[in-house]
Design an enzyme around this catalytic site. Structure first.
Site, PDB file in Angstrom:
ATOM      1  N   TYR A 137       0.820  -1.214   0.000  1.00 19.64           N
ATOM      2  CA  TYR A 137       0.000   0.000   0.000  1.00 19.64           C
ATOM      3  C   TYR A 137       0.855   1.267   0.000  1.00 19.64           C
ATOM      4  CZ  TYR A 137      -4.191  -2.767   1.018  1.00 19.64           C
ATOM      5  OH  TYR A 137      -5.222  -3.661   0.953  1.00 19.64           O
ATOM      6  N   LYS A 192       2.383 -15.325   2.311  1.00 19.81           N
ATOM      7  CA  LYS A 192       2.336 -16.057   1.033  1.00 19.81           C
ATOM      8  C   LYS A 192       3.771 -16.427   0.696  1.00 19.81           C
ATOM      9  CE  LYS A 192      -0.029 -17.506  -2.569  1.00 19.81           C
ATOM     10  NZ  LYS A 192      -0.957 -18.647  -2.480  1.00 19.81           N
ATOM     11  N   ASP A 224      -4.191 -17.805   1.314  1.00 20.11           N
ATOM     12  CA  ASP A 224      -5.351 -18.417   0.654  1.00 20.11           C
ATOM     13  C   ASP A 224      -5.977 -19.481   1.559  1.00 20.11           C
ATOM     14  OD1 ASP A 224      -2.844 -19.551   0.243  1.00 20.11           O
ATOM     15  OD2 ASP A 224      -3.383 -20.531  -1.625  1.00 20.11           O
ATOM     16  N   ASP A 248      -6.031  -6.490   5.482  1.00 22.28           N
ATOM     17  CA  ASP A 248      -7.180  -5.708   5.027  1.00 22.28           C
ATOM     18  C   ASP A 248      -8.323  -6.659   4.668  1.00 22.28           C
ATOM     19  OD1 ASP A 248      -8.794  -3.731   4.065  1.00 22.28           O
ATOM     20  OD2 ASP A 248      -7.489  -3.111   2.418  1.00 22.28           O
ATOM     21  N   ASP A 252     -11.748  -8.003   7.248  1.00 17.84           N
ATOM     22  CA  ASP A 252     -13.137  -7.808   6.802  1.00 17.84           C
ATOM     23  C   ASP A 252     -13.876  -9.146   6.745  1.00 17.84           C
ATOM     24  OD1 ASP A 252     -12.992  -5.099   6.611  1.00 17.84           O
ATOM     25  OD2 ASP A 252     -13.628  -4.988   4.524  1.00 17.84           O
TER      26      ASP A 252
END
Ligand code: NAD
Length: 358
Positions: A137, A192, A224, A248, A252
């Site tokens: 980001y 990852k 994942d 992020d 959620d």
């Protein structure tokens, strides 16, 4: 000890829910110095900027910030730097709030609100620790360029850069290990590492920090798989630590497991434990000013403030028990209402929590 607290109610339902949280905070009998300031659209209307210098200064000199919510569709046509949401980014940056803590708790009384089967989620209590100021980001360089060679030569290409410095990973890992120590002693680091260099470096660094926390059981999971396990067996998790991008998405996802966005608090902390505490939801302009919003996420944010910035864990427990008690009494704001329960307004929910505190 006087605790200086900045109260930034913001827009939409922000002022209504913050009012109830302040009532609960002041009922605890602590020595408090509370000061309010406008933020977001309210600050833009009053001072021409979503984060005026006086608001930022108040936040800087406070031990903790109680933040309502910001945003309204009426500000959508403003230049990006003047939009209400910029206030949150400005506070995060100025105060160095790198650690975002988001619990996903599903009280047994609300188990039907989840889209998952009650037996999979009832009693869920996990904490996601998301790194908030680094990762892809903020990584440089980024932008749009022309591809110089290869199969896409001559085409325009969008690109971003993922990176984490060692100290960035270490400090968020310490926050997560310490949170796990205060809970059930289980930490899952999500990355990852099978594909990304940044993730392999993250994993190696977290393993190194783990040496200082022999009482915490550390595991690793690819993002994942973590996304799948959160839906399959969310109660297997205790604390999850991850980077900005993965956090992020996973935070959620985890919050939606509870089915009740009006119930979820959050904290963003810096290295000196100064923190910004806010509900996970937005300013809900569709229900603003109607005294129907659920104030519990903001009230539970006060509990997090007491636990993480003020070192008043017993007072935090009092608030959390009071919230549990009002749910047990069958009181529900509109967003969590079910047949057979008693529908209450924002202020009535605040009254009930105050009564339960006594
Ligand atoms: P939202 O979270 O404000 O609302 C989504 C839905 O949930 C709405 O139907 C709303 O009525 C409901 N809801 C949210 N909080 C509730 C509560 N406490 N009680 C009962 N119902 C509640 O998200 P949105 O509609 O996508 O965004 C509205 C505005 O909020 C936008 O301007 C957005 O930019 C802003 N926003 C701000 C923050 C923040 O201040 N941290 C976070 C997210 C969105």
């Amino acid at each position: 000890m006087t605790y200086k607290i900045a109260v930034l109610p913001g827009d939409g339902i922000g002022p209504e829910i913050t009012d109830q949280a302040v009532r609960v905070l002041t009922a605890l009998g602590l020595d408090l110095e509370l000061k309010s300031a406008p933020v977001g659209g309210a600050a833009y209307d009053a001072h021409g900027h979503p984060l005026p210098p006086a608001t930022l200064n108040l936040a800087r000199e406070s031990a903790a910030i109680l933040f309502g919510a910001v945003g309204d569709w009426k500000y959508d046509s403003l230049a990006r730097e003047l939009r209400p949401e910029q206030a949150i980014l400005g506070l995060r940056k100025s105060l160095g709030l790198f650690a975002n803590l988001r619990p996903a708790i599903l009280y047994a009384e609300l188990a039907n609100a989840s889209s998952l089967k009650p037996e999979v989620v009832a009693g869920l209590n996990i904490l996601i620790v998301r790194e908030l100021t680094g990762d892809i980001y903020f990584g440089q360089p980024r932008g749009v360029r022309e591809v110089a060679e290869g199969p896409f030569k001559g085409e325009r290409q969008g690109f971003d850069t993922m990176h984490y410095a060692e100290s960035e990973v270490r400090r968020i890992a310490h926050v997560a290990f310490q949170a796990a120590q205060k809970r059930n002693g289980k930490l899952c680091s999500v990355d990852k590492a099978n594909v990304l260099e940044t993730s392999q470096f993250w994993r190696d660094t977290v393993v190194d920090v783990a040496r200082e926390y022999p009482d915490v059981a550390l595991s690793h999971m690819y993002v994942d798989n973590a996304a799948m396990q959160l839906v399959r067996a969310p109660k297997e998790f205790d604390v999850i630590v991850t980077g900005n991008l993965f956090g992020d998405i996973l935070s959620d996802e985890a919050s939606m497991l509870t089915g009740s966005i009006g119930m979820l608090p959050s904290a963003s902390l810096n290295a000196s434990k100064q923190g910004l505490y806010e509900p996970s939801h937005g300013s809900a302009p569709d229900i603003a000013g109607k005294n129907v919003a659920n104030p519990l996420a903001t009230i539970l944010s006060v509990a997090m403030m007491l636990r993480y910035s003020l070192g008043e864990a017993a007072q935090a427990d009092r608030i959390e028990s009071a919230v549990q008690a009002v749910l047990h009494q069958g009181l529900r704001t509109a967003d969590i209402f079910e047949e057979g329960m008693a529908r209450v307004s924002t202020s009535q929910m605040g009254d009930a929590v105050l009564n339960a505190l006594k």
